[in-house]
Design an enzyme around this catalytic site. Structure first.
Site, PDB file in Angstrom:
ATOM      1  N   PRO A   9       0.786  -1.225   0.000  1.00 21.44           N
ATOM      2  CA  PRO A   9       0.000   0.000   0.000  1.00 21.44           C
ATOM      3  C   PRO A   9       0.825   1.286   0.000  1.00 21.44           C
ATOM      4  CG  PRO A   9      -0.117  -1.112   2.125  1.00 21.44           C
ATOM      5  CD  PRO A   9       0.534  -2.069   1.169  1.00 21.44           C
ATOM      6  N   ARG A 106      13.374   4.414  12.132  1.00 21.65           N
ATOM      7  CA  ARG A 106      12.134   5.193  12.183  1.00 21.65           C
ATOM      8  C   ARG A 106      11.334   4.820  13.444  1.00 21.65           C
ATOM      9  NH1 ARG A 106       9.336   4.848   6.507  1.00 21.65           N
ATOM     10  NH2 ARG A 106       8.076   6.484   7.516  1.00 21.65           N
TER      11      ARG A 106
HETATM   12  C1  DQA Z   1       8.278   0.997   3.589  1.00 20.57           C
HETATM   13  C2  DQA Z   1       8.393   1.216   5.105  1.00 20.57           C
HETATM   14  C3  DQA Z   1       7.061   0.964   5.800  1.00 20.57           C
HETATM   15  O1  DQA Z   1       7.198   1.152   7.211  1.00 20.57           O
HETATM   16  C4  DQA Z   1       6.022   1.930   5.295  1.00 20.57           C
HETATM   17  O2  DQA Z   1       4.765   1.653   5.869  1.00 20.57           O
HETATM   18  C5  DQA Z   1       5.928   1.945   3.791  1.00 20.57           C
HETATM   19  C6  DQA Z   1       7.143   1.821   2.998  1.00 20.57           C
HETATM   20  C7  DQA Z   1       9.565   1.379   2.839  1.00 20.57           C
HETATM   21  O3  DQA Z   1       9.686   1.021   1.676  1.00 20.57           O
HETATM   22  O4  DQA Z   1      10.441   2.039   3.408  1.00 20.57           O
HETATM   23  O5  DQA Z   1       4.867   2.153   3.246  1.00 20.57           O
HETATM   24  O6  DQA Z   1       8.032  -0.377   3.352  1.00 20.57           O
END
Ligand code: DQA
Length: 143
Positions: A9, A106
């Site tokens: 998503p 993060r």
């Molecule tokens: C992500 C990291 C995830 O925490 C986030 O919800 C995303 C993108 C990334 O590519 O860094 O939608 O998967």
């Protein structure tokens, strides 16, 4: 070698969404990048994106017996989806997990991945390059 590249998503919003985290290039640019990386190693590939958990599960199930490797960025479902992890276990296709950002640097809710235990490897924090590394790992065994 046939690869399935799956994006979860909001990755269709690349270029618009939080460019300080995900960069300024859009989803079409990611598709072009993946095509170039697959062509470097002579792999056939399909790239697929959905915002829906069940659709991602269906796509993984459909890959059974047809695909030699999966590269998946499950996006937010990384941190929530037992169903996606179970689907990957069920089909038992070698899988590499990719994140554009370094999720370990993060928020703490991004530190846990349900997919990591069923993946052979995880690349994070490398931007688009993570997909190239994942493709090369699956096709050439390059770390
Ligand atoms: C992500 C990291 C995830 O925490 C986030 O919800 C995303 C993108 C990334 O590519 O860094 O939608 O998967």
């Amino acid at each position: 070698m046939k690869l399935l590249i799956i994006n979860g998503p909001n990755l269709n919003m690349l270029g618009i969404r939080e460019p300080d985290i995900y960069g300024s290039q859009n989803y079409a640019a990611l598709c072009d990048f993946v095509a170039a990386a697959a062509s470097e190693v002579g792999a056939e590939f399909e790239i697929f994106q959905s915002n829906h958990e069940g659709v991602l599960v269906d796509k993984i199930q459909e890959a059974y017996g047809k695909v030699d490797g999966i590269v998946i960025n499950p996006a937010a479902y990384t941190h929530t989806s037992v169903a996606i992890a179970d689907a990957l276990s069920a089909v038992a296709i070698p899988t590499v997990e990719v994140h554009l950002s370094d999720v370990m640097k993060r928020e703490s809710f991004r530190h846990h991945s349900f997919v990591a235990p069923v993946a052979k490897k995880t690349y994070m924090g490398l931007g688009f390059e993570g997909y190239r590394r994942a493709i090369r790992f699956l096709c050439l065994g390059e770390a």
